[in-house]
Design a protein around this motif. Structure first.
Motif, PDB file in Angstrom:
ATOM      1  N   CYS A 121     -35.169  17.791  -8.552  1.00  0.00           N
ATOM      2  CA  CYS A 121     -34.175  17.297  -8.125  1.00  0.00           C
ATOM      3  C   CYS A 121     -33.030  16.332  -7.449  1.00  0.00           C
ATOM      4  O   CYS A 121     -34.488  15.358  -8.824  1.00  0.00           O
ATOM      5  N   ASP A 122     -32.127  16.320  -7.832  1.00  0.00           N
ATOM      6  CA  ASP A 122     -31.238  14.456  -8.477  1.00  0.00           C
ATOM      7  C   ASP A 122     -30.713  14.169  -7.192  1.00  0.00           C
ATOM      8  O   ASP A 122     -31.228  12.797  -6.306  1.00  0.00           O
ATOM      9  N   ILE A 123     -31.341  15.371  -5.901  1.00  0.00           N
ATOM     10  CA  ILE A 123     -31.067  14.025  -4.301  1.00  0.00           C
ATOM     11  C   ILE A 123     -32.703  14.926  -3.412  1.00  0.00           C
ATOM     12  O   ILE A 123     -32.785  16.361  -3.440  1.00  0.00           O
ATOM     13  N   VAL A 124     -32.812  13.692  -2.869  1.00  0.00           N
ATOM     14  CA  VAL A 124     -33.556  13.875  -1.636  1.00  0.00           C
ATOM     15  C   VAL A 124     -32.561  14.361  -0.158  1.00  0.00           C
ATOM     16  O   VAL A 124     -32.184  13.765  -0.214  1.00  0.00           O
ATOM     17  N   LEU A 171     -34.176   8.821  -7.538  1.00  0.00           N
ATOM     18  CA  LEU A 171     -33.582   9.431  -7.039  1.00  0.00           C
ATOM     19  C   LEU A 171     -32.262   9.069  -5.935  1.00  0.00           C
ATOM     20  O   LEU A 171     -32.466   8.182  -5.712  1.00  0.00           O
ATOM     21  N   THR A 172     -31.393  10.223  -5.181  1.00  0.00           N
ATOM     22  CA  THR A 172     -30.510   9.522  -4.144  1.00  0.00           C
ATOM     23  C   THR A 172     -30.988  10.504  -3.014  1.00  0.00           C
ATOM     24  O   THR A 172     -31.249  11.473  -3.538  1.00  0.00           O
ATOM     25  N   GLU A 177     -32.628   1.596  -3.281  1.00  0.00           N
ATOM     26  CA  GLU A 177     -32.259   3.256  -3.515  1.00  0.00           C
ATOM     27  C   GLU A 177     -30.328   3.506  -3.447  1.00  0.00           C
ATOM     28  O   GLU A 177     -29.874   3.174  -2.436  1.00  0.00           O
ATOM     29  N   LYS A 178     -30.615   4.599  -4.375  1.00  0.00           N
ATOM     30  CA  LYS A 178     -28.783   5.341  -3.935  1.00  0.00           C
ATOM     31  C   LYS A 178     -29.001   5.966  -2.837  1.00  0.00           C
ATOM     32  O   LYS A 178     -30.218   7.067  -2.675  1.00  0.00           O
ATOM     33  N   ILE A 179     -28.305   6.482  -2.118  1.00  0.00           N
ATOM     34  CA  ILE A 179     -27.929   6.567  -0.796  1.00  0.00           C
ATOM     35  C   ILE A 179     -26.861   7.491  -1.004  1.00  0.00           C
ATOM     36  O   ILE A 179     -25.649   7.113  -1.649  1.00  0.00           O
ATOM     37  N   ILE A 180     -26.168   8.488  -0.549  1.00  0.00           N
ATOM     38  CA  ILE A 180     -25.844   9.570   0.140  1.00  0.00           C
ATOM     39  C   ILE A 180     -25.605   9.943   0.984  1.00  0.00           C
ATOM     40  O   ILE A 180     -26.711  10.001   1.970  1.00  0.00           O
ATOM     41  N   TYR A 181     -24.114  10.292   1.482  1.00  0.00           N
ATOM     42  CA  TYR A 181     -24.679  10.656   3.276  1.00  0.00           C
ATOM     43  C   TYR A 181     -23.428  12.287   2.876  1.00  0.00           C
ATOM     44  O   TYR A 181     -22.999  12.138   2.652  1.00  0.00           O
TER      45      TYR A 181
END
Length: 255
Positions: free
Chosen positions: A152-155, A194-195, A226-230
């Motif tokens: 995966c790229d995103i958790v 990861l993101t 860490e990289k975070i995405i909403y």
């Protein structure tokens, strides 16, 4: 403010809106990008109402491909997938992969992590003799293995096991066993660079008043840069940008 969402479920799995309805809404709301993330097919019988079938997976890919071409001058569209830990479907064709754990396999039975509160209680009583911390430990073992299993790229929704635990009504997230299991998994995943998503799905469904993961986890992620995405984790067009105050650029996590 970057108003884009990359965790989006359509009628091809358990969503209520079509991809084109989402695209039209995203354009209207000023989004520059949108990513779709249909639930990957699994062989788990109880997962049938939620995941894509093998047939609808092909329809999903064809429709997103069509929309990419049709709307290329208006919005950037990405075709992703939310790959369940137990899915064996190939992901090479997707622009990105969200890795998620929705079940814990125990004594031959796939225990749903996020289906209903009562089912979770009944399963923990039956398969764990009421020991919620043992259930959580098994869950986090799977989450820690997400990258190895799904690439995966995103958790996805790191601590979705707390969906029905508002106010620590089922177990205490400050309990040393819980903290140790979550922290061990978090450290393992952070080593993968990861993101991690801040996911508002349970807020939309009114089962939680705050997004996943809990603030303690978010603080650790931020402290470690860490990289975070909403993500809204939406299932209908009206919720496309629910909770999204900012997001990562897609280049932060695309293949």
């Amino acid at each position: 403010m970057i108003k884009n969402n990359f965790h989006t479920h359509t009628v091809y799995c358990d969503g209520k809106s079509t991809p084109e309805e989402f695209v039209s809404g995203a354009i209207k709301n000023g989004s520059k990008e949108i990513g779709f993330s249909g639930h990957s097919f699994t062989d788990i019988e109880d997962d049938d109402p939620f995941c894509m079938t093998k047939e609808s997976t092909e329809e999903y890919k064809a429709e997103i491909t069509r929309l990419k071409a049709e709307y290329k001058d208006k919005i950037k569209i990405y075709m992703g997938v939310e790959q369940d830990y137990y899915s064996t479907e190939k992901t090479d064709c997707y622009d990105y992969v969200i890795g998620s754990v929705h079940y814990v396999l125990k004594d031959g039975y796939y225990i749903p992590v996020d289906e209903t509160k009562q089912l979770q209680i009944d399963c923990v009583n039956k398969y764990y003799n009421g020991d919620f911390y043992a259930f959580c430990e098994d869950y986090y073992e799977l989450v820690g293995d997400l990258f190895n299993k799904t690439k995966c790229d995103i958790v996805g929704h790191f601590d979705i096991i707390t969906k029905y635990n508002e106010g620590n009504c089922l177990f205490d997230t400050n309990n040393p066993r819980y903290v140790a299991a979550a922290n061990k998994t978090l450290k393992k995943l952070m080593n993968r660079k990861l993101t991690f998503e801040i996911n508002y799905g349970a807020v939309i469904s009114k089962t939680r008043t705050s997004p996943y993961p809990e603030q303690r986890i978010i603080d650790i992620l931020k402290e470690n840069n860490e990289k975070i995405i909403y993500s809204s984790d939406c299932h209908k067009k009206e919720d496309l940008l629910f909770g999204i105050t900012k997001t990562a650029y897609f280049n932060d996590f695309k293949k």
